[in-house]
Design a protein around this motif. Structure first.
Motif, PDB file in Angstrom:
ATOM      1  N   GLY C  37       0.839  -1.196   0.000  1.00  0.00           N
ATOM      2  CA  GLY C  37       0.000   0.000   0.000  1.00  0.00           C
ATOM      3  C   GLY C  37       0.864   1.233   0.000  1.00  0.00           C
ATOM      4  N   LEU C  38       0.534   2.200  -0.830  1.00  0.00           N
ATOM      5  CA  LEU C  38       1.320   3.429  -0.846  1.00  0.00           C
ATOM      6  C   LEU C  38       0.532   4.612  -0.282  1.00  0.00           C
ATOM      7  N   ALA C  39      -0.582   4.938  -0.919  1.00  0.00           N
ATOM      8  CA  ALA C  39      -1.277   6.165  -0.497  1.00  0.00           C
ATOM      9  C   ALA C  39      -2.777   5.930  -0.496  1.00  0.00           C
ATOM     10  N   CYS C  40      -3.515   6.927  -0.971  1.00  0.00           N
ATOM     11  CA  CYS C  40      -4.977   6.899  -0.896  1.00  0.00           C
ATOM     12  C   CYS C  40      -5.555   5.613  -1.466  1.00  0.00           C
TER      13      CYS C  40
END
Lengths: 161, 409, 162
Positions: C37-40
């Motif tokens: 997972g990175l961001a939004c």
């Protein structure tokens, strides 16, 4: 009370009170304000006033320290103007611990050197990054968007920089 | 060996050797690690399983949001604020909108203020739900993730109904809000506050509050005394979990929060369990605020009546030449904001999220700075996690609820 | 046992296929994504895995924490210049055959952030199989991308990647 000798100028902007201090004495001024009860440093940052003709700025870089008194809920913004490449100012991390990372960020983004900081290294950008991205003469970067005149100006820094 | 990390706060570091004469082991933790709530990287020195030193390395999600804002016009900037703390977009919108409005010297009508409060509280709920789901998952309660995302999806459906978008609504903008609440939205909100959420918070408490595993993993873990929390600048549930009743919605009310009746959730436990209790209480209080806002939702316009700031309504464009001129000006060069600078702080799910704007009087900001709660709260991590086991560090990072998008901007 | 006797003993329970189809069917219905997972978009990726949308219906509910055990990397969010080398390392650590879904506008093109800090599209460092538009895309969009990818995997069979 903060000694009047430390204050260069004071005023109110959009409801926020501010005072300008001599950059060489910023540590003394913040220390006096802290004794007065302004115990929380909300944030610390810098504004680059390169080619800003809206007002008469004493120097290119404006350092801002937003302080809050948790009892009276008053806030004051301390400003200090510095010039030079790189600009130098005293660190206040010994007065307010949260300033530690804020100062590293300001160094990373604007190249302001904080004297006596324990670990003044880049925090957001990679360690080998060249330049200080939030300076106004640093281009926004990214890729060229075709048919967008506005975007061409993003790619380059201001002319007189 | 005692080392001072600032302000009389000392930490007990064992130096170069461990308790039994062994060497300290330096372990790299992240940035791709399932338990770091994003791309947080920690360089941890371990003595056996005990944490002896933590150096957080951030910046892996640095998006250049502040630089991007300088290149966008005032009304375009709203879009970028959504994506900074991506678990509470409308709250960031609100900080930016309030700052621009303060500089422009306008105040939004009461209906817009109430709609803003509704969106902010819904977001606070969804942010806490995501926190509870993911933290529960990390500490072994996998069912929490399923339950919490069920309610989050209800909130996302409401977001979609009112703004057309699930997460990044861009609903709150300088000068008002994007669109009026539809009857269906109000109906959904009514059902959500009256039945769904009150019942479901009880359900979450039944699953976690007296759960022996949850209690063993959180009680007494990650202690942060009230004095330390204040000195380290912690805000939000981190500060309230240490027993300090400081909530910007009460302390420095904005957007009409002074008209709502709610309590500040605090806990004197000062540990991970205390922070959990604070968030549960905050969810109940948010439902209370939503209920009041829905019952007392005033009628009237949802935007300021200022043609220099917001486009004229569609009907006016067909009859008024002036409206066409305003429309053209707004969409070709935007509006300009008087020179000056302002700082507005709002309470997000994580603490004080603020927006500092410096304007030079043109149609783009000179500088926009986001004060992010995660960035400051993360500095308290070393204080909380030292001399704990490495497995407890997961609980501490989890309950600190850092969002790396907020932290790195 | 002669071949006639074998055919008789199996009766109607007999399917003939090519090895490629069999392998494609197996691979396509058990794509294990890396928990990356990175961001939004990561939040929407989590939402895809939960009960409401349930990616498990397509055989991809097993999000693996280690890249060594995963087939699919879902680049969920913006990739900064600082993160790019790490992302590439994780990709290199994944065993073949591997696929990449670029989830969202930021991962695909840089999105609204056309600036110095972000990689303008993750396809500059890793080969991308499916792009998903949206900022962030809905969980259903991710499911759709997964189904497109499954079709491709099934069509690919045992042939090496082009």
């Amino acid at each position: 009370m903060i000694p009047e000798a430390l204050v260069v100028d004071r005023g109110v902007s959009a409801g926020d009170s501010w005072l300008t201090v001599d950059p060489a004495k910023v540590h003394d001024a913040l220390s006096a304000l802290k004794d007065e009860g302004y115990s929380l440093l909300v944030f610390l940052t810098c504004v680059d006033h390169l080619l800003d003709s809206s007002r008469n700025w004493p120097a290119r870089y404006e350092l801002l320290y937003e302080l809050r008194n948790l009892e009276t809920r008053e806030q004051v913004r301390v400003r200090a103007f510095v010039d030079g490449d790189p600009p130098h100012i005293d660190s206040v991390h010994d007065l307010f611990p949260p300033a530690n990372w804020d100062e590293r960020e300001t160094y990373d983004m604007f190249g302001v050197v904080f004297e006596n900081h324990p670990d003044l290294t880049r925090i957001l950008m990679p360690d080998d990054w060249v330049g200080h991205p939030l300076r106004r003469d640093y281009p926004v970067g990214g890729e060229v968007v075709e048919f967008s005149e506005e975007h061409e100006t993003w790619q380059t820094a201001p002319e007189k920089a | 060996m005692t080392t001072e990390i600032g302000q009389g706060i000392t930490v007990d570091r064992t130096g170069e050797t461990g308790a039994f004469g062994g060497e300290l082991l330096t372990v790299n933790f992240g940035p791709h690690h399932p338990s770091t709530h994003g791309v947080l990287r920690l360089v941890v020195d371990l003595d056996g399983e005990q944490v002896k030193r933590i150096k957080p390395v951030i910046g892996y999600l640095h998006t250049g949001i502040e630089k991007q804002m300088e290149a966008l016009r005032w009304q375009q900037g709203v879009v970028v604020t959504d994506r900074h703390d991506y678990l509470s977009p409308p709250i960031n919108n609100l900080a930016y909108a309030l700052a621009v409005e303060r500089l422009m010297g306008v105040e939004v009508p009461p209906r817009a203020q109430a709609l803003r409060v509704i969106m902010c509280e819904l977001t606070r709920l969804s942010s806490h739900l995501v926190w509870m789901g993911t933290s529960g998952l990390e500490l072994g309660a996998m069912s929490m993730l399923m339950y919490c995302f069920r309610d989050r999806d209800t909130i996302m459906d409401m977001n979609e109904e009112i703004s057309g978008f699930r997460m990044h609504t861009s609903y709150i903008r300088p000068g008002g809000v994007f669109a009026d609440a539809t009857p269906r939205f109000l109906d959904m909100l009514d059902r959500f506050t009256a039945k769904t959420m009150t019942k479901n918070v009880d359900e979450y408490e039944a699953l976690l509050t007296d759960n022996p595993i949850w209690r063993r993993r959180t009680i007494g873990i990650g202690r942060l005394s009230a004095e330390d929390a204040k000195v380290l600048g912690a805000t939000g549930p981190m500060l309230r979990g240490s027993g300090v009743a400081w909530d910007l919605r009460k302390a420095m009310p904005y957007s009409g929060y002074e008209n709502y009746d709610f309590e500040i959730a605090t806990s004197d436990l000062c540990d991970c369990y205390g922070r959990y209790l604070v968030r549960i209480k905050e969810m109940r209080e948010s439902v209370k605020i939503l209920r009041q806002a829905l019952d007392r939702l005033p009628d009237g316009p949802i935007n300021v009546d200022d043609r220099k700031m917001l486009p004229p309504p569609r009907e006016e464009l067909e009859t008024s030449m002036e409206a066409v001129i305003h429309h053209f000006k707004l969409f070709t060069e935007g509006y300009s904001v008087p020179p000056g600078d302002v700082y507005v702080a709002v309470e997000s799910g994580r603490g004080e999220n603020g927006c500092y704007i410096s304007s030079d009087g043109t149609h783009k900001p000179r500088r926009v700075k986001f004060r992010s709660a995660s960035f400051v709260n993360l500095q308290a991590l070393e204080r909380m996690a030292l001399n704990h086991f490495i497995a407890d560090m997961i609980a501490i990072i989890g309950t600190a609820d850092t969002v790396l998008g907020d932290c790195d901007r | 046992m002669g071949i006639e006797a074998l055919a008789e003993s199996l009766g109607q329970n007999f399917l003939t296929t090519t090895l490629g189809k069999l392998v494609g069917w197996g691979r396509g219905n058990s794509v294990w994504p890396a928990q990356f997972g990175l961001a939004c978009c990561a939040i929407e990726m989590i939402a895809t895995a939960t009960a409401g949308v349930d990616i498990g219906r397509f055989g991809s509910e097993a999000f693996r924490a280690s890249p060594r055990q995963s087939d699919l990397m879902i680049v969920s969010g913006r990739v900064s210049q600082k993160m790019a080398p790490i992302l590439r390392t994780i990709y290199d650590q994944m065993p073949e055959p591997k696929w990449v879904i670029s989830m969202g506008a930021c991962a695909s093109t840089g999105g609204v952030f056309n600036n110095y800090a972000l990689l303008q599209g993750v396809d500059k460092i890793v080969p991308v199989d499916v792009y998903i538009p949206g900022c962030p895309p809905r969980p259903e969009d991710l499911l759709n991308a997964l189904m497109i990818l499954q079709e491709r995997i099934k069509a690919q069979g045992i042939l090496p990647r082009q």
